[in-house]
Scaffold this active site. Sequence first.
Site, mmCIF file in Angstrom:
data_model
loop_
_atom_site.group_PDB
_atom_site.id
_atom_site.type_symbol
_atom_site.label_atom_id
_atom_site.label_comp_id
_atom_site.label_asym_id
_atom_site.label_seq_id
_atom_site.Cartn_x
_atom_site.Cartn_y
_atom_site.Cartn_z
ATOM 1 N N TRP A 159 1.195 5.581 -1.864
ATOM 2 C CA TRP A 159 0.908 6.521 -2.951
ATOM 3 C C TRP A 159 1.922 6.506 -4.069
ATOM 4 O O TRP A 159 1.634 6.906 -5.183
ATOM 5 C CB TRP A 159 0.764 7.917 -2.370
ATOM 6 C CG TRP A 159 -0.632 8.226 -2.001
ATOM 7 C CD1 TRP A 159 -1.438 7.492 -1.173
ATOM 8 C CD2 TRP A 159 -1.409 9.329 -2.456
ATOM 9 N NE1 TRP A 159 -2.670 8.094 -1.070
ATOM 10 C CE2 TRP A 159 -2.676 9.235 -1.852
ATOM 11 C CE3 TRP A 159 -1.151 10.402 -3.292
ATOM 12 C CZ2 TRP A 159 -3.686 10.160 -2.073
ATOM 13 C CZ3 TRP A 159 -2.155 11.325 -3.512
ATOM 14 C CH2 TRP A 159 -3.418 11.199 -2.912
ATOM 15 N N TYR B 171 0.823 -1.216 0.000
ATOM 16 C CA TYR B 171 0.000 0.000 0.000
ATOM 17 C C TYR B 171 0.852 1.260 0.000
ATOM 18 O O TYR B 171 1.821 1.353 0.745
ATOM 19 C CB TYR B 171 -0.908 0.039 1.231
ATOM 20 C CG TYR B 171 -1.805 1.248 1.245
ATOM 21 C CD1 TYR B 171 -2.997 1.237 0.539
ATOM 22 C CD2 TYR B 171 -1.444 2.412 1.909
ATOM 23 C CE1 TYR B 171 -3.816 2.353 0.512
ATOM 24 C CE2 TYR B 171 -2.254 3.540 1.887
ATOM 25 C CZ TYR B 171 -3.444 3.500 1.190
ATOM 26 O OH TYR B 171 -4.250 4.614 1.149
HETATM 27 N N1 MGD Z 1 -2.590 8.755 12.046
HETATM 28 C C1 MGD Z 1 -2.911 8.786 10.747
HETATM 29 N N2 MGD Z 1 -2.323 7.921 9.902
HETATM 30 C C2 MGD Z 1 -2.646 7.956 8.599
HETATM 31 C C3 MGD Z 1 -3.597 8.878 8.106
HETATM 32 C C4 MGD Z 1 -4.210 9.764 9.022
HETATM 33 O O1 MGD Z 1 -5.054 10.596 8.641
HETATM 34 N N3 MGD Z 1 -3.837 9.696 10.326
HETATM 35 N N4 MGD Z 1 -3.907 8.893 6.761
HETATM 36 C C5 MGD Z 1 -3.742 7.638 6.053
HETATM 37 C C6 MGD Z 1 -3.884 7.817 4.606
HETATM 38 S S1 MGD Z 1 -5.369 8.505 4.107
HETATM 39 C C7 MGD Z 1 -2.961 7.415 3.704
HETATM 40 S S2 MGD Z 1 -3.347 7.502 2.039
HETATM 41 C C8 MGD Z 1 -1.691 6.838 4.126
HETATM 42 C C9 MGD Z 1 -0.510 7.221 3.205
HETATM 43 O O2 MGD Z 1 0.538 6.332 3.386
HETATM 44 P P1 MGD Z 1 1.624 6.057 2.251
HETATM 45 O O3 MGD Z 1 1.031 6.200 0.896
HETATM 46 O O4 MGD Z 1 2.299 4.774 2.572
HETATM 47 O O5 MGD Z 1 2.624 7.270 2.501
HETATM 48 P P2 MGD Z 1 3.728 7.937 1.544
HETATM 49 O O6 MGD Z 1 4.605 8.711 2.460
HETATM 50 O O7 MGD Z 1 3.064 8.694 0.452
HETATM 51 O O8 MGD Z 1 4.530 6.696 0.980
HETATM 52 C C10 MGD Z 1 4.912 6.585 -0.344
HETATM 53 C C11 MGD Z 1 6.302 5.972 -0.417
HETATM 54 O O9 MGD Z 1 6.585 5.681 -1.771
HETATM 55 C C12 MGD Z 1 7.923 6.088 -2.075
HETATM 56 N N5 MGD Z 1 8.013 6.315 -3.517
HETATM 57 C C13 MGD Z 1 7.658 7.412 -4.223
HETATM 58 N N6 MGD Z 1 7.918 7.231 -5.531
HETATM 59 C C14 MGD Z 1 8.434 5.981 -5.658
HETATM 60 C C15 MGD Z 1 8.866 5.208 -6.778
HETATM 61 O O10 MGD Z 1 8.849 5.634 -7.918
HETATM 62 N N7 MGD Z 1 9.301 3.944 -6.527
HETATM 63 C C16 MGD Z 1 9.348 3.423 -5.272
HETATM 64 N N8 MGD Z 1 9.770 2.177 -5.125
HETATM 65 N N9 MGD Z 1 8.958 4.148 -4.197
HETATM 66 C C17 MGD Z 1 8.495 5.404 -4.389
HETATM 67 C C18 MGD Z 1 8.101 7.331 -1.224
HETATM 68 O O11 MGD Z 1 9.475 7.628 -1.067
HETATM 69 C C19 MGD Z 1 7.397 6.907 0.073
HETATM 70 O O12 MGD Z 1 8.279 6.214 0.913
HETATM 71 O O13 MGD Z 1 -1.407 7.218 5.473
HETATM 72 C C20 MGD Z 1 -2.463 6.866 6.365
HETATM 73 N N10 MGD Z 1 -2.043 7.072 7.738
HETATM 74 N N1 MGD Z 2 -1.248 18.686 1.925
HETATM 75 C C1 MGD Z 2 -1.718 17.435 1.903
HETATM 76 N N2 MGD Z 2 -2.955 17.195 1.417
HETATM 77 C C2 MGD Z 2 -3.451 15.933 1.403
HETATM 78 C C3 MGD Z 2 -2.689 14.827 1.858
HETATM 79 C C4 MGD Z 2 -1.386 15.103 2.386
HETATM 80 O O1 MGD Z 2 -0.666 14.193 2.841
HETATM 81 N N3 MGD Z 2 -0.946 16.403 2.386
HETATM 82 N N4 MGD Z 2 -3.209 13.555 1.807
HETATM 83 C C5 MGD Z 2 -4.301 13.291 0.883
HETATM 84 C C6 MGD Z 2 -4.980 12.027 1.233
HETATM 85 S S1 MGD Z 2 -4.181 10.566 0.904
HETATM 86 C C7 MGD Z 2 -6.203 11.972 1.776
HETATM 87 S S2 MGD Z 2 -6.943 10.460 2.076
HETATM 88 C C8 MGD Z 2 -6.941 13.199 2.094
HETATM 89 C C9 MGD Z 2 -7.613 13.111 3.463
HETATM 90 O O2 MGD Z 2 -8.622 14.030 3.565
HETATM 91 P P1 MGD Z 2 -9.372 14.203 4.959
HETATM 92 O O3 MGD Z 2 -9.602 12.901 5.563
HETATM 93 O O4 MGD Z 2 -10.558 15.061 4.730
HETATM 94 O O5 MGD Z 2 -8.248 15.036 5.736
HETATM 95 P P2 MGD Z 2 -7.819 15.212 7.258
HETATM 96 O O6 MGD Z 2 -6.795 16.291 7.205
HETATM 97 O O7 MGD Z 2 -7.440 13.932 7.848
HETATM 98 O O8 MGD Z 2 -9.110 15.727 7.984
HETATM 99 C C10 MGD Z 2 -9.832 16.881 7.569
HETATM 100 C C11 MGD Z 2 -10.305 17.631 8.775
HETATM 101 O O9 MGD Z 2 -11.248 16.848 9.501
HETATM 102 C C12 MGD Z 2 -11.269 17.328 10.840
HETATM 103 N N5 MGD Z 2 -11.703 16.239 11.711
HETATM 104 C C13 MGD Z 2 -10.960 15.237 12.217
HETATM 105 N N6 MGD Z 2 -11.724 14.425 12.980
HETATM 106 C C14 MGD Z 2 -12.979 14.931 12.961
HETATM 107 C C15 MGD Z 2 -14.233 14.534 13.549
HETATM 108 O O10 MGD Z 2 -14.343 13.539 14.262
HETATM 109 N N7 MGD Z 2 -15.317 15.301 13.252
HETATM 110 C C16 MGD Z 2 -15.240 16.409 12.476
HETATM 111 N N8 MGD Z 2 -16.363 17.075 12.238
HETATM 112 N N9 MGD Z 2 -14.079 16.809 11.916
HETATM 113 C C17 MGD Z 2 -12.968 16.077 12.145
HETATM 114 C C18 MGD Z 2 -9.847 17.761 11.130
HETATM 115 O O11 MGD Z 2 -9.854 18.957 11.881
HETATM 116 C C19 MGD Z 2 -9.202 17.911 9.768
HETATM 117 O O12 MGD Z 2 -8.615 19.169 9.527
HETATM 118 O O13 MGD Z 2 -6.076 14.339 2.097
HETATM 119 C C20 MGD Z 2 -5.318 14.426 0.898
HETATM 120 N N10 MGD Z 2 -4.694 15.719 0.868
HETATM 121 MO MO MO Z 3 -5.356 8.804 1.794
#
Ligand code: MGD
Ligand code: MGD
Ligand code: MO
Length: 770
Positions: A116, A114
């Site tokens: 990005w 898993y």
């Molecule tokens: N506490 C908490 N945890 C969360 C979340 C949260 O809201 N709260 N959000 C969750 C969500 S929504 C997501 S999507 C995940 C994201 O979690 P990940 O998608 O696992 O996070 P990234 O840091 O984007 O990891 C991408 C990795 O791919 C590597 N990479 C980039 N390009 C290449 C390439 O061309 N080749 C190879 N081999 N590697 C490459 C980058 O260096 C990096 O290490 O985290 C989740 N974790």
């Molecule tokens: N700059 C930047 N943008 C991103 C990403 C990143 O890594 N960096 N990651 C991308 C990815 S993979 C994803 S999945 C999306 C995630 O998109 P979201 O899940 O929407 O993003 P979050 O920042 O986790 O949360 C949005 C807001 O929800 C509020 N929130 C948290 N818990 C609660 C709750 O229980 N109730 C209410 N009402 N509000 C709450 C928080 O204050 C937070 O600012 O973002 C994407 N956009």
């Molecule tokens: Mo995500």
Amino acid sequence: MSLPVQRFPSLSHWGAFTAVVQDGRLLACEPFHRDPAPSGILASMPGTMQSDLRIARPAVREGWLNQREASDRSARGQERFVEVDWDVALDLVAGELARVRSQHGHAAVFGGSYGWSSAGRLHHARTLTHRFLNSGGGCVNQAGNYSWGAAQFLLPHVIGTYAPVTGRVTDWNNVLHHTELFIAFGGLPLRNAQITSGGAGVHSTQGWVERACRSAIEFVVISPTQADVPEGMRARWIPIRPNTDTALMLGMAHTLLAQGRHDTAFLHSHCEGFEGFARYLRGEDDGQAKDAAWAAAICGVDAPTITELALRAASRRTLLNCTWSLQRAHHGEQPYWASIALASMLGQIGLPGGGFAFGHGSINGAATPRPDVPAPEMSAGRNPIGQSIPVARFADMLLAPGQPYDFNGRTSTYPDIELIYWAGGNPFHHHQDLNRLMKGWQKPQTIVVHDSWWTPAARRADIVLPATTTLERNDIGGSSRDRFVLAMKQALAPHAQSRNDFDIYRELAARAGHEAAFTEGRDEAAWIRSIYDDMAVKWRAAGFGLPSFDVFWAEGFAELPEPARDMVLFEAFRQDPVAAPLGTPSGRIELYSQKIASFGYDDCPPHPAWLPPAEWLGAPEAARWPLHLVSSQPPDKLHSQLDAGERSVQGKIKARQRVCMHPDEASRRGIGLHDLVRVFNARGSCLAGAELDARVMPGVLVMSTGAWFDPQDETLERHGNPNVLTLDVGTSRLAQGTSAMTTLVEVERWQGEAPAVQAFAPPTWVPAPP
Ligand SMILES: Nc1nc2c(c(=O)[nH]1)N[C@H]1C(S)=C(S)[C@@H](COP(=O)(O)OP(=O)(O)OC[C@H]3O[C@@H](n4cnc5c(=O)[nH]c(N)nc54)[C@H](O)[C@@H]3O)O[C@H]1N2
Ligand SMILES: Nc1nc2c(c(=O)[nH]1)N[C@H]1C(S)=C(S)[C@@H](COP(=O)(O)OP(=O)(O)OC[C@H]3O[C@@H](n4cnc5c(=O)[nH]c(N)nc54)[C@H](O)[C@@H]3O)O[C@H]1N2
Ligand SMILES: [Mo]
């Protein structure tokens, strides 16, 4: 004498850009000229593309190299690495894969991978990992995602599809013209609109939000922090205790029911099972009416506000929008179902500007008008063993092989994993309760990681293969939330000995005798052309012309026109629910699901319900852990990517992640602005820098994810990675999504010397023989 400056079009998840290169070095990344709101994250690229943190050569953990399966697996992440030649490394990986497959079967290989990865679709590392493992016999895969996993498995039962959570909702243009009241659960944080999965030509969301700010739309933002109100928006902010939105929605629903303001005609014609839900609202079975007073005691929003908001919504065209964060919590299925139920009672689903939506504020391009045709795609092929686990149950799988688990109506057993293959993701970024994951990480005999940088995951692998970055190869990218398709031209030579993931897998497939199945006879250039041509066929069938591949490649991009009409979610269903039924068993919106009832899950009943999460401010445990930790997305990077880049580093306090808290919470604990603090609970603790912010409601801490995991030991993480604190349980037996947002903690001032951050120090090496 310097060579002339060269410019190459490219694309990242944070936007399209032109790479400016001179003498083989990346000088700058200039935003795509069509992008009205480029992301500042681009500034972090030049410094990170060429840095000490790049993986230069294939490397093997010393103990693994000497003792293979007999090595001490708890030494992962601490032992030295030995650099080896590519041929040696590839033989080791191919040999180990073959050994595990023949001794333990394909189901002993975990290829979930898993993450990005990059925006380019051909060189998308996770897709290629699956393609490689699938063509070699299969692997255990992952189902769903961390982003909206609870919604993905709940929504098909309720509305027959999860498409709305991907961004296919009533679009911004329609909202601007028709919505009168926009209730934003989780707000519309523009910080998150910097990112589009697959990469965007344009950052469209910011412009739409700015237009909305200038419109007559009334915005109500319901969130634990006022920072979720975009700058310049005259929104009413209603602070809410984290994870209690369901109670607020139920209180509003009860108000409509009690005052006869629900749309009985719509509930009758378009919904199934309202009576079962209404019984619950009235409290006929449990003796507890879910009225505004009941809701107020749970969510902390006072009863008159709840009642007034419900009646206001019933008297104007109202859109209820939830950010994805609401469902990334224990029982995260419930706020989504409850918002659909509330919208059903308001009776505006399928009407312009009304109903429910998800993700308007979660990612760039969600709800952006765009014709519904595919973006460029690369196929991962079919997994011959067809096995997967719910994505967020990764540590459970490692810790409980052979144990049963429930998932969406089925009971399965966790496979016994001997080899993990990861490329394009960072489990030490994305997973919860990292101290627990560290234990599970010791289970497999072998862990292989490809990455471009010495990330926390790469450091904890046995065999590490250096991958090129997106600027070091040719590719094609684009997102289904954006109207552009972008050429990504190689701008730099591969760093040191790094290779493209595609080429690494091709060589491994050749060693295992399935190269032809992996490549289908195509090289990089042929694949890019074929991805484009496949997409062009689908676009033309939908009536959209595209230039030839050669013209596209020379121009650097191709563009879809704006759609001729607005997207209104469930418009056809609204007009005729019999002719255009939903994909649910009843063909209608299920407010009571017989199917879910048949699962018999106590943690996901057959109608939307308030189920107290495992941790929340109303729980008895809040006496010991009085703060709810919201770990949201970082403003200055994408997840853990570019954490060592200049934007991210500038955002840190004393080299640690910042944690935002209300000034009263800080002063109560003797914490001053920018003090170093320790955030802790029974699962772990991390250091962070205190940011005082009166917009954060008392009782809440807000901390972005993304700081590279840097444990001193199990008891202290030095860099501010909130996932040492978060809870690692499934949202419910139905969806088994992540419950990352369900976490109680305490915070204290750090006394004395703080251990230095070592996340960005390269690993230690066994010196090469002279
Ligand atoms: N506490 C908490 N945890 C969360 C979340 C949260 O809201 N709260 N959000 C969750 C969500 S929504 C997501 S999507 C995940 C994201 O979690 P990940 O998608 O696992 O996070 P990234 O840091 O984007 O990891 C991408 C990795 O791919 C590597 N990479 C980039 N390009 C290449 C390439 O061309 N080749 C190879 N081999 N590697 C490459 C980058 O260096 C990096 O290490 O985290 C989740 N974790
Ligand atoms: N700059 C930047 N943008 C991103 C990403 C990143 O890594 N960096 N990651 C991308 C990815 S993979 C994803 S999945 C999306 C995630 O998109 P979201 O899940 O929407 O993003 P979050 O920042 O986790 O949360 C949005 C807001 O929800 C509020 N929130 C948290 N818990 C609660 C709750 O229980 N109730 C209410 N009402 N509000 C709450 C928080 O204050 C937070 O600012 O973002 C994407 N956009
Ligand atoms: Mo995500």
